[in-house]
Design an enzyme around this catalytic site. Structure first.
Site, short mmCIF file in Angstrom:
data_model
loop_
_atom_site.label_atom_id
_atom_site.label_comp_id
_atom_site.label_asym_id
_atom_site.label_seq_id
_atom_site.Cartn_x
_atom_site.Cartn_y
_atom_site.Cartn_z
N ASP A 121 22.94 18.01 1.54
CA ASP A 121 21.72 18.66 1.03
C ASP A 121 21.95 20.14 0.70
O ASP A 121 22.78 20.81 1.33
CB ASP A 121 20.60 18.52 2.07
N ASN B 293 22.08 21.37 -2.76
CA ASN B 293 22.69 21.64 -4.08
C ASN B 293 21.79 22.52 -4.95
O ASN B 293 22.25 23.47 -5.60
CB ASN B 293 22.92 20.33 -4.84
N ARG C 66 19.24 24.53 -4.14
CA ARG C 66 19.03 25.91 -3.67
C ARG C 66 20.29 26.76 -3.86
O ARG C 66 20.22 27.93 -4.18
CB ARG C 66 18.60 25.90 -2.19
N THR D 99 15.97 6.74 -2.33
CA THR D 99 14.87 6.05 -3.01
C THR D 99 13.85 7.09 -3.51
O THR D 99 13.35 7.00 -4.64
CB THR D 99 14.17 5.10 -2.01
N GLU D 100 13.60 8.08 -2.66
CA GLU D 100 12.59 9.09 -2.99
C GLU D 100 13.06 10.03 -4.11
O GLU D 100 12.24 10.64 -4.80
CB GLU D 100 12.22 9.91 -1.75
N ASN D 101 14.36 10.15 -4.28
CA ASN D 101 14.88 11.05 -5.32
C ASN D 101 14.53 10.59 -6.74
O ASN D 101 14.57 11.37 -7.69
CB ASN D 101 16.39 11.25 -5.21
N ARG E 298 23.94 17.08 8.56
CA ARG E 298 23.10 17.48 7.43
C ARG E 298 23.34 18.95 7.13
O ARG E 298 23.20 19.80 8.02
CB ARG E 298 21.61 17.25 7.72
C1 IPE Z 1 18.12 13.73 1.04
O1 IPE Z 1 17.92 15.01 0.51
C2 IPE Z 1 18.78 12.85 0.02
C3 IPE Z 1 20.15 13.20 -0.35
C4 IPE Z 1 20.88 14.15 0.15
C5 IPE Z 1 20.74 12.36 -1.37
P1 IPE Z 1 16.51 15.45 -0.10
O2 IPE Z 1 16.67 16.84 -0.55
O3 IPE Z 1 16.08 14.47 -1.10
O4 IPE Z 1 15.56 15.34 1.16
P2 IPE Z 1 14.12 15.99 1.40
O5 IPE Z 1 13.28 15.62 0.23
O6 IPE Z 1 14.31 17.47 1.48
O7 IPE Z 1 13.67 15.42 2.69
C1 IPE Z 2 21.03 17.22 -2.41
O1 IPE Z 2 20.68 18.49 -2.83
C2 IPE Z 2 21.41 16.30 -3.56
C3 IPE Z 2 20.43 15.26 -3.87
C4 IPE Z 2 19.33 15.03 -3.23
C5 IPE Z 2 20.72 14.41 -5.01
P1 IPE Z 2 19.21 18.82 -3.36
O2 IPE Z 2 19.17 18.48 -4.81
O3 IPE Z 2 18.20 18.15 -2.52
O4 IPE Z 2 19.15 20.39 -3.19
P2 IPE Z 2 17.98 21.22 -2.50
O5 IPE Z 2 17.75 20.60 -1.15
O6 IPE Z 2 16.79 21.12 -3.38
O7 IPE Z 2 18.52 22.59 -2.42
MG MG Z 3 17.30 18.65 -0.76
#
Ligand code: IPE
Ligand code: IPE
Ligand code: MG
Length: 248
Positions: free
Chosen positions: A19, A21, A23, A65-67, A187
């Site tokens: 997590d 990327n 930010r 799934t939520e992404n 994490r």
């Molecule tokens: C969890 O990260 C999913 C992955 C790293 C692929 P998210 O960034 O989607 O999680 P939330 O929404 O902050 O909980």
């Molecule tokens: C994790 O980084 C990658 C995926 C969820 C695909 P994020 O894209 O969630 O990055 P932040 O958490 O918004 O910084």
């Molecule tokens: Mg994230």
């Protein structure tokens, strides 16, 4: 440093919520997708570090799934990046004897991404080294539900009866099967939550939140540090500290 690691006390299964990327990219004044691109080097380093140590199973949360609910441009960007990266990384994974698996609802993926994944899985299926699970269109609740459905179907056809339903049977229907449960869940990025990851499989995982690191910054030494922290934990599995120490 890798030298400080006790190789006789490694986690069998490491899972990572990669997590931060977006930010990380924002901090450099760049678009979120720039962060996803830079996350690939971190993935490569993590895989290599785990192979060097002899970790048996590595499961990376790649897309939840939520992404799917993110803006279309970001989802499309991540999917094209996946197609490109899997194709490029397979030769190295193969060379490292890594067996690639994919867990999640693959029917949701664009055809090209699904095809690249399937080709990678096929190419590495006889490898005997580390198992690398990419959790793609994955969520822990999805996994539990798909296992329940398979068990219900077996019950309906009288292949099994009620008393056959136990932890072992349930485990065998999870997407990760036959992998062991997660020992260490890492994490990055600063948030302290599971985000619907390996809910059943992490029941007794050691949780490690590496708050100061955004995923694109993650390097081999971070993985080695995580393993060292894991080795300082006392895993009691419900027993007392005395019981656990006496066994040693
Ligand atoms: C969890 O990260 C999913 C992955 C790293 C692929 P998210 O960034 O989607 O999680 P939330 O929404 O902050 O909980
Ligand atoms: C994790 O980084 C990658 C995926 C969820 C695909 P994020 O894209 O969630 O990055 P932040 O958490 O918004 O910084
Ligand atoms: Mg994230």
């Amino acid at each position: 440093m890798i030298q400080d690691i006790d190789l006789s006390n490694l986690p069998k299964h490491v899972a990572v919520i990669m997590d931060g990327n977006g930010r990380w990219a924002k901090k450099q004044g760049a678009l979120r997708i720039f962060g996803h691109h830079h996350g690939i080097k971190a993935v490569r380093e993590t895989v290599e570090a785990c192979v060097e140590l002899g970790i048996g199973y590595l499961t990376l949360y790649t897309f939840s799934t939520e992404n799917w609910n993110r803006p279309k441009a970001e989802v499309d960007g991540i999917m094209s990046l996946l197609v490109k990266t899997i194709g490029e990384e397979i030769p190295d994974l193969h060379k490292n004897n890594v067996k690639l698996k994919c867990i999640g609802d693959l029917s949701q993926l664009p055809a090209k991404a699904k095809k690249e994944m399937e080709d990678g899985v096929e190419k590495t299926k006889n490898n005997t080294g580390m198992v690398l699970n990419l959790a793609l269109s994955y969520s822990g609740k999805w996994d539990i539900l798909q296992a329940v459905k398979k068990i219900a179907a077996q019950y309906k056809t009288e292949e099994i009866n009620l008393d056959d339903i136990n932890e072992k049977l349930f485990d065998s229907h999870l997407a990760t099967s036959p992998d062991p449960d997660v020992d260490l869940l890492i994490r990055t990025g600063g948030d302290h939550r599971i985000s619907n990851y390996l809910l059943w499989q992490s029941a007794y995982a050691e949780l490690l939140f590496m708050d100061d690191i955004f995923w694109p910054e993650f390097r081999k030494n971070h993985l080695f540090d995580a393993i060292k922290t894991y080795q300082q934990r006392e895993r009691r599995f419900g027993k007392t500290g005395e019981q656990v120490k006496d066994k040693k």
